[in-house]
Design an enzyme around this catalytic site. Sequence first.
Site, PDB file in Angstrom:
ATOM      1  N   GLU A 115      -1.789  27.422  69.179  1.00 12.75           N
ATOM      2  CA  GLU A 115      -2.213  26.625  70.332  1.00 12.75           C
ATOM      3  C   GLU A 115      -2.645  27.903  71.908  1.00 12.75           C
ATOM      4  O   GLU A 115      -2.093  27.585  72.395  1.00 12.75           O
ATOM      5  CB  GLU A 115      -0.282  26.128  70.751  1.00 12.75           C
ATOM      6  CG  GLU A 115       0.037  25.823  68.993  1.00 12.75           C
ATOM      7  CD  GLU A 115      -0.863  24.231  68.897  1.00 12.75           C
ATOM      8  OE1 GLU A 115      -2.112  24.178  69.695  1.00 12.75           O
ATOM      9  OE2 GLU A 115      -0.231  23.759  68.118  1.00 12.75           O
ATOM     10  N   HIS A 138       6.540  25.930  74.175  1.00 15.37           N
ATOM     11  CA  HIS A 138       6.176  24.964  72.856  1.00 15.37           C
ATOM     12  C   HIS A 138       6.616  24.868  71.942  1.00 15.37           C
ATOM     13  O   HIS A 138       7.270  26.100  71.193  1.00 15.37           O
ATOM     14  CB  HIS A 138       4.608  24.742  72.457  1.00 15.37           C
ATOM     15  CG  HIS A 138       4.577  23.549  70.855  1.00 15.37           C
ATOM     16  ND1 HIS A 138       4.856  22.788  71.557  1.00 15.37           N
ATOM     17  CD2 HIS A 138       3.852  24.126  70.186  1.00 15.37           C
ATOM     18  CE1 HIS A 138       4.180  22.562  70.393  1.00 15.37           C
ATOM     19  NE2 HIS A 138       4.035  22.882  69.228  1.00 15.37           N
ATOM     20  N   HIS A 140       9.566  22.475  69.234  1.00 10.93           N
ATOM     21  CA  HIS A 140       9.819  20.974  67.675  1.00 10.93           C
ATOM     22  C   HIS A 140      11.354  20.539  67.985  1.00 10.93           C
ATOM     23  O   HIS A 140      11.748  20.681  66.833  1.00 10.93           O
ATOM     24  CB  HIS A 140       9.462  20.878  66.294  1.00 10.93           C
ATOM     25  CG  HIS A 140       8.242  21.740  66.254  1.00 10.93           C
ATOM     26  ND1 HIS A 140       7.685  22.539  65.445  1.00 10.93           N
ATOM     27  CD2 HIS A 140       7.169  22.198  67.157  1.00 10.93           C
ATOM     28  CE1 HIS A 140       6.234  22.597  65.144  1.00 10.93           C
ATOM     29  NE2 HIS A 140       5.606  22.535  66.842  1.00 10.93           N
ATOM     30  N   GLU A 168      22.016  14.590  85.796  1.00  9.66           N
ATOM     31  CA  GLU A 168      20.992  15.759  86.155  1.00  9.66           C
ATOM     32  C   GLU A 168      19.660  16.274  85.427  1.00  9.66           C
ATOM     33  O   GLU A 168      19.114  17.159  86.144  1.00  9.66           O
ATOM     34  CB  GLU A 168      21.725  17.060  85.953  1.00  9.66           C
ATOM     35  CG  GLU A 168      23.089  16.947  86.847  1.00  9.66           C
ATOM     36  CD  GLU A 168      23.877  18.063  87.033  1.00  9.66           C
ATOM     37  OE1 GLU A 168      24.058  19.650  86.424  1.00  9.66           O
ATOM     38  OE2 GLU A 168      25.060  18.438  87.594  1.00  9.66           O
ATOM     39  N   HIS A 209       5.238  15.663  67.324  1.00 11.45           N
ATOM     40  CA  HIS A 209       4.467  16.803  67.246  1.00 11.45           C
ATOM     41  C   HIS A 209       5.928  17.875  67.828  1.00 11.45           C
ATOM     42  O   HIS A 209       6.752  17.977  66.979  1.00 11.45           O
ATOM     43  CB  HIS A 209       3.540  17.426  67.727  1.00 11.45           C
ATOM     44  CG  HIS A 209       3.053  18.251  67.254  1.00 11.45           C
ATOM     45  ND1 HIS A 209       1.869  19.215  67.632  1.00 11.45           N
ATOM     46  CD2 HIS A 209       3.719  19.523  67.558  1.00 11.45           C
ATOM     47  CE1 HIS A 209       2.256  20.316  67.087  1.00 11.45           C
ATOM     48  NE2 HIS A 209       3.406  20.793  67.125  1.00 11.45           N
TER      49      HIS A 209
END
Length: 269
Positions: A115, A138, A140, A168, A209
């Site tokens: 990525e 990144h 999951h 919040e 994803h």
Amino acid sequence: MKDILTAPFMVEMIRTTTNMYAHGWDERNGGNISLLLDEAEVKEYLDMQPIHTLETGFAAPELCGKIFLVTGTGKYFKNVQYAPDVNLGMVRLVENGTRAELLWGFTDGGRFTSEFPAHMMSHVARMKVDPKNRVVMHCHPANLLAMTYVHDLDEKTFTRTLWQMCTECIVVFPDGVNVLPWMLCGTNEIGVATAKKMETARLVVWAQHGIYGAGKDLDETFGLIETAEKAAEIYLKIAHLPLKNTITDEQMHLLEARFGVKAREGYLN
Ligand code: 13P
Ligand code: ZN
């Protein structure tokens, strides 16, 4: 030369990947992080001689000369703490960002995350909004991911639902959450699309994803994803039950005033 494993950026990276794994956000090789480093700081630990160079597969002239600590492709977050030099690498972008010099790490012959395009392009996009941005993360997380199967993917609707789940949320991510439909991961195309979404929000959901977060340091970026994931968890606990109460837009405006934040334009009534 100081021991690089004692560098604050390395210690923080190891702690963060370990913690993300503990949260269940990074099964197997799931997830990746890139952390922009300060060259002067890196020089205290490394002679800066490139081990080899790799093609990045894209151009990013804005990042030429910049140094990143990044997780390796196929590497498991749970293993970073035991073998940081195998699972992490430090790269410097050169030749308009079309090539990356490996300065340290990936000692088993590995390379940066698949990525990398989404990370680097997102850094470019976020730096334009906030020059202090240093992290793209990144992962999951299960609840956010699950939510993309049952919730409308419209960004305003998705954001408003998350804001309504914990008081919040609007304070932590007033710019909301942007959403990409399912796309093939690890490509320049999803990189370009993610970076475009990063122009208006620090959180970008990849439907079915995971999620991308951006911030000025690892702790802040972790906290950002953690807050959105908590909201998604509450949503999944209540979505199938009759709703009796919510946080109203009027109350959201009180939060804006109290915490000095401004909600994304047009997202509150
Ligand atoms: P990498 O192992 O290449 O970092 O990929 C993991 C991932 O989460 C892909 O989206
Ligand atoms: Zn992923």
